[in-house]
Motif scaffolding. Sequence first.
Motif, PDB file in Angstrom:
ATOM      1  N   LYS A  70       0.842  -1.198   0.000  1.00 16.73           N
ATOM      2  CA  LYS A  70       0.000   0.000   0.000  1.00 16.73           C
ATOM      3  C   LYS A  70       0.874   1.243   0.000  1.00 16.73           C
ATOM      4  N   VAL A  71       1.951   1.211   0.784  1.00 13.50           N
ATOM      5  CA  VAL A  71       2.906   2.320   0.807  1.00 13.50           C
ATOM      6  C   VAL A  71       3.592   2.427  -0.558  1.00 13.50           C
ATOM      7  N   GLN A  72       4.035   1.298  -1.078  1.00 11.17           N
ATOM      8  CA  GLN A  72       4.707   1.287  -2.377  1.00 11.17           C
ATOM      9  C   GLN A  72       3.780   1.768  -3.488  1.00 11.17           C
ATOM     10  N   SER A  73       2.514   1.400  -3.413  1.00 16.81           N
ATOM     11  CA  SER A  73       1.545   1.843  -4.416  1.00 16.81           C
ATOM     12  C   SER A  73       1.409   3.359  -4.396  1.00 16.81           C
ATOM     13  N   GLY A  74       1.406   3.930  -3.200  1.00 11.37           N
ATOM     14  CA  GLY A  74       1.349   5.384  -3.080  1.00 11.37           C
ATOM     15  C   GLY A  74       2.559   6.054  -3.694  1.00 11.37           C
ATOM     16  N   LYS A  75       3.734   5.465  -3.478  1.00 19.12           N
ATOM     17  CA  LYS A  75       4.967   6.014  -4.063  1.00 19.12           C
ATOM     18  C   LYS A  75       4.911   5.950  -5.586  1.00 19.12           C
ATOM     19  N   LEU A  76       4.429   4.831  -6.104  1.00 16.80           N
ATOM     20  CA  LEU A  76       4.299   4.679  -7.555  1.00 16.80           C
ATOM     21  C   LEU A  76       3.381   5.759  -8.118  1.00 16.80           C
ATOM     22  N   MET A  77       2.232   5.949  -7.507  1.00 13.00           N
ATOM     23  CA  MET A  77       1.273   6.930  -8.013  1.00 13.00           C
ATOM     24  C   MET A  77       1.795   8.358  -7.849  1.00 13.00           C
ATOM     25  N   ASP A  78       2.530   8.637  -6.777  1.00 10.05           N
ATOM     26  CA  ASP A  78       3.139   9.959  -6.617  1.00 10.05           C
ATOM     27  C   ASP A  78       4.145  10.229  -7.733  1.00 10.05           C
ATOM     28  N   THR A  79       4.944   9.227  -8.058  1.00  7.58           N
ATOM     29  CA  THR A  79       5.935   9.376  -9.127  1.00  7.58           C
ATOM     30  C   THR A  79       5.240   9.548 -10.474  1.00  7.58           C
ATOM     31  N   LEU A  80       4.215   8.746 -10.730  1.00 11.09           N
ATOM     32  CA  LEU A  80       3.469   8.895 -11.987  1.00 11.09           C
ATOM     33  C   LEU A  80       2.819  10.278 -12.069  1.00 11.09           C
ATOM     34  N   SER A  81       2.286  10.764 -10.969  1.00  9.36           N
ATOM     35  CA  SER A  81       1.686  12.104 -10.959  1.00  9.36           C
ATOM     36  C   SER A  81       2.713  13.159 -11.335  1.00  9.36           C
ATOM     37  N   LEU A  82       3.905  13.042 -10.788  1.00 11.80           N
ATOM     38  CA  LEU A  82       4.974  13.991 -11.108  1.00 11.80           C
ATOM     39  C   LEU A  82       5.330  13.929 -12.588  1.00 11.80           C
ATOM     40  N   VAL A  83       5.429  12.725 -13.114  1.00 12.89           N
ATOM     41  CA  VAL A  83       5.748  12.562 -14.541  1.00 12.89           C
ATOM     42  C   VAL A  83       4.637  13.156 -15.395  1.00 12.89           C
ATOM     43  N   VAL A  84       3.403  12.859 -15.055  1.00 11.38           N
ATOM     44  CA  VAL A  84       2.263  13.359 -15.830  1.00 11.38           C
ATOM     45  C   VAL A  84       2.233  14.889 -15.798  1.00 11.38           C
ATOM     46  N   GLU A  85       2.423  15.465 -14.622  1.00  4.21           N
ATOM     47  CA  GLU A  85       2.397  16.923 -14.491  1.00  4.21           C
ATOM     48  C   GLU A  85       3.549  17.590 -15.231  1.00  4.21           C
ATOM     49  N   SER A  86       4.643  16.853 -15.424  1.00  3.48           N
ATOM     50  CA  SER A  86       5.835  17.402 -16.069  1.00  3.48           C
ATOM     51  C   SER A  86       6.010  16.909 -17.500  1.00  3.48           C
ATOM     52  N   ALA A  87       5.023  16.227 -18.033  1.00  2.00           N
ATOM     53  CA  ALA A  87       5.177  15.553 -19.326  1.00  2.00           C
ATOM     54  C   ALA A  87       5.571  16.495 -20.463  1.00  2.00           C
ATOM     55  N   GLU A  88       5.099  17.729 -20.432  1.00  2.87           N
ATOM     56  CA  GLU A  88       5.454  18.673 -21.501  1.00  2.87           C
ATOM     57  C   GLU A  88       6.857  19.239 -21.343  1.00  2.87           C
ATOM     58  N   ARG A  89       7.414  19.100 -20.164  1.00  4.30           N
ATOM     59  CA  ARG A  89       8.737  19.659 -19.901  1.00  4.30           C
ATOM     60  C   ARG A  89       9.598  18.664 -19.122  1.00  4.30           C
ATOM     61  N   LEU A  90       9.690  17.468 -19.660  1.00  2.00           N
ATOM     62  CA  LEU A  90      10.461  16.423 -18.990  1.00  2.00           C
ATOM     63  C   LEU A  90      11.924  16.809 -18.804  1.00  2.00           C
ATOM     64  N   GLU A  91      12.410  17.705 -19.650  1.00  2.00           N
ATOM     65  CA  GLU A  91      13.807  18.131 -19.497  1.00  2.00           C
ATOM     66  C   GLU A  91      14.052  18.749 -18.125  1.00  2.00           C
ATOM     67  N   LYS A  92      13.043  19.389 -17.558  1.00  2.00           N
ATOM     68  CA  LYS A  92      13.190  19.970 -16.221  1.00  2.00           C
ATOM     69  C   LYS A  92      13.176  18.901 -15.134  1.00  2.00           C
ATOM     70  N   LEU A  93      12.651  17.758 -15.464  1.00  2.00           N
ATOM     71  CA  LEU A  93      12.569  16.652 -14.517  1.00  2.00           C
ATOM     72  C   LEU A  93      13.808  15.751 -14.577  1.00  2.00           C
ATOM     73  N   ARG A  94      14.674  15.983 -15.555  1.00  2.00           N
ATOM     74  CA  ARG A  94      15.853  15.109 -15.740  1.00  2.00           C
ATOM     75  C   ARG A  94      16.682  14.930 -14.475  1.00  2.00           C
ATOM     76  N   PRO A  95      17.050  15.999 -13.761  1.00  2.00           N
ATOM     77  CA  PRO A  95      17.863  15.781 -12.553  1.00  2.00           C
ATOM     78  C   PRO A  95      17.163  14.886 -11.522  1.00  2.00           C
ATOM     79  N   THR A  96      15.866  15.061 -11.362  1.00  2.00           N
ATOM     80  CA  THR A  96      15.104  14.241 -10.419  1.00  2.00           C
ATOM     81  C   THR A  96      15.080  12.790 -10.879  1.00  2.00           C
TER      82      THR A  96
END
Length: 135
Positions: free
Chosen positions: A46-72
Motif C-alpha cells: 500500500k505504501v509502495q503503491s502510493g509512491k508509484l502513483m506519486d511518481t506517476l503524478s509527477l511525470v504526468v504533471e511534467s510531461a510537456e517539460r520532462l527536461e526539467k525533470l531530468r535531474p530528479t
Amino acid sequence: MRQDAQLVRDSFEAIREMSTPTAMLFYGRLFDLDPSLRGLFHVDFKVQSGKLMDTLSLVVESAERLEKLRPTLRELGRRHVDYGVRPEHYQTVSTALIWALAQAMQPDFHDDVRAAWTRILDEVCQEMMRGAEQG
C-alpha cells in the motif's frame, strides 16, 4: 511531445480515481513477468503503491517539460541501483505499467494513448538509466 503530454494527462485523470487497484494490477503483472523482482521490495505494498502513483503524478504533471525533470529522474535512477534495479528491469516495469493502465482504462486506452504513454515512459526510463550509469 505536447500531444503526448495531453493524452497522458487526460488519461491519467481516470487512473487517479482508481490508483490503488491500478498499482496492484501493475505489481501483480510485474511479478508475473519477472518473479525475481519481488525480492527488491521490502515495504508494504500500500505504501509502495502510493509512491508509484506519486511518481506517476509527477511525470504526468511534467510531461510537456520532462527536461526539467531530468535531474530528479537521474537521482531516482541512482537510488534504484542501491535497491538492486538493473537496466533490463526498466523494460519489464514499462511493460507491466502499460498493461496495468490498459486494464484500468479499458476501453479508453486507445492506440494513441498507449503510444503516448510508451514514449513518455521510454524517456523517463532513459533518464533513470543515465542516472544509474552515473551513480
